[in-house]
Write an enzyme that holds these catalytic residues in place. Sequence first.
Site, short mmCIF file in Angstrom:
data_model
loop_
_atom_site.label_atom_id
_atom_site.label_comp_id
_atom_site.label_asym_id
_atom_site.label_seq_id
_atom_site.Cartn_x
_atom_site.Cartn_y
_atom_site.Cartn_z
N HIS A 57 0.84 -1.20 0.00
CA HIS A 57 0.00 0.00 0.00
C HIS A 57 0.88 1.25 0.00
CE1 HIS A 57 -3.61 2.17 2.14
NE2 HIS A 57 -3.30 2.70 0.98
N HIS A 63 3.72 0.69 2.95
CA HIS A 63 3.68 -0.36 3.97
C HIS A 63 2.96 -1.57 3.38
CE1 HIS A 63 -0.08 1.93 4.41
NE2 HIS A 63 -0.62 0.75 4.66
N ASP A 65 0.00 -4.32 4.17
CA ASP A 65 -1.13 -4.65 5.03
C ASP A 65 -1.30 -6.17 5.05
OD1 ASP A 65 -2.14 -2.08 5.97
OD2 ASP A 65 -2.46 -1.68 3.84
N LYS A 310 16.82 -42.06 -6.74
CA LYS A 310 16.93 -40.78 -6.03
C LYS A 310 18.06 -39.97 -6.66
CE LYS A 310 17.71 -38.62 -1.58
NZ LYS A 310 18.49 -37.56 -2.22
N ASP A 312 20.69 -36.98 -6.43
CA ASP A 312 21.39 -36.22 -5.41
C ASP A 312 21.86 -34.91 -6.01
OD1 ASP A 312 21.63 -36.72 -2.77
OD2 ASP A 312 23.15 -38.29 -2.98
MN MN Z 1 -2.78 0.30 4.49
#
Ligand code: MN
Length: 413
Positions: A57, A63, A65, A310, A312
């Site tokens: 935001h 920031h 949220d 397998k 590796d």
């Molecule tokens: Mn906000």
Amino acid sequence: MAKAKKASTSAASSAGDAVDEQLARYRSMRDFKVTAEPSGGTKSKKPEALPFVIQKHAATRLHYDFRLGWNGVLKSWAVAKGPSYNVHDRRLAVQVEDHPMEYGGFEGIIPRGQYGGGTVMVWDQGTWEPHVDVDEGLRKGSLKFGINGTKMHGNWTLVRMGGKAAQEGKPNWLLIKEHDDFERGPDDPCITEEMPNSAVTGRTLEEIATASTHVWNSKETAGEGPAWYRDRARDADAASTSDKAASKPAAKPSAKTTSKASPKQAKSPPVVPAQIEKLPQEKLPDFLKPQLAGETTAPPAGDEWVHELKLDGYRVQARKHGNNVELYTRSGLDWTHRMKPIAEAVKQLAVEDAILDGEVCVLDDKGLSSFARLQASFEKNEKHPLTFFVFDLLHLNGHNTRPAAARTQSPLA
Ligand code: MN
């Protein structure tokens, strides 16, 4: 899920459509009282997946949220610096008022002068799973949970600060990463810089602000009136601008983070086989949490299993978006620069967008994977050719291929 982009659809309006779909998705969760408590002991019903969203935001200050869906609302914290995968970081998370569920799908602008005025991006979203009683945790100030988004993974804690901070008007919490496979060290890149763009539309904050096709009216959110509107005239403006930009021969190379909406509108749509076409559509994800091997006492039997040697090596997820290829470790670190020949090979694949799950190995003289040689080539700069064993296709050209059953022969069987 976002609609796959058609050649005739502009980047701007397909981003707009994706936002509409998100808003509808969150709106549909508004009335359903999400709770992880087992229902009355009648049946041990699996808890519903609880939604989470992190909105980046750009208001007075940038920031993040952080919002957890709980009981039909979004419990919300404003995290100034955003989340950190470093377990030693304690990110201040100021609890703010619960937000309406529908707001979780919103990406667009809030007009100046209104509460939260600025640009809003759906930076991440997915599901969260409480590890404690949520209502009690919120009351007592300690919430432990697992989270599964496109950027957020693993175990996290929100803890409310005591002492002087507790006396402040809004409760101050700390968002802290717990130790697990996903944690990162102090020298690792931080997720907010590594993956800055929208999880839904791939857009940057600037692109969202310029398109401003979706406008949230925070004055209406308390009532039943429409909380947002979509400006289709602006869609058209943005579309004609982006078409012009795309047809320019000396167009800027696309940004390093490839999660942008595809600028290749002029190209014909990629050919998708019929069985892929039936799979759900989605926007190319940033990074998918890889499925890890589990332990059992006996190997499973039956036709639906294939048995493989397998390997590796290093688990690697290759993400191809047009001509841009990124290689991620299993915890989501970008290792493209460390395996350039693999990236180059993936780039040559005749698909527009794809995510491949596999293992990068160095083979010994018998053709078996040698972890010692692999380490030597990364740490001692020995020149061993790398081999990328691809065992799964997670996304192809706008389709989620994860639900599809594997019907393949193992390359090593
Ligand atoms: Mn906000």
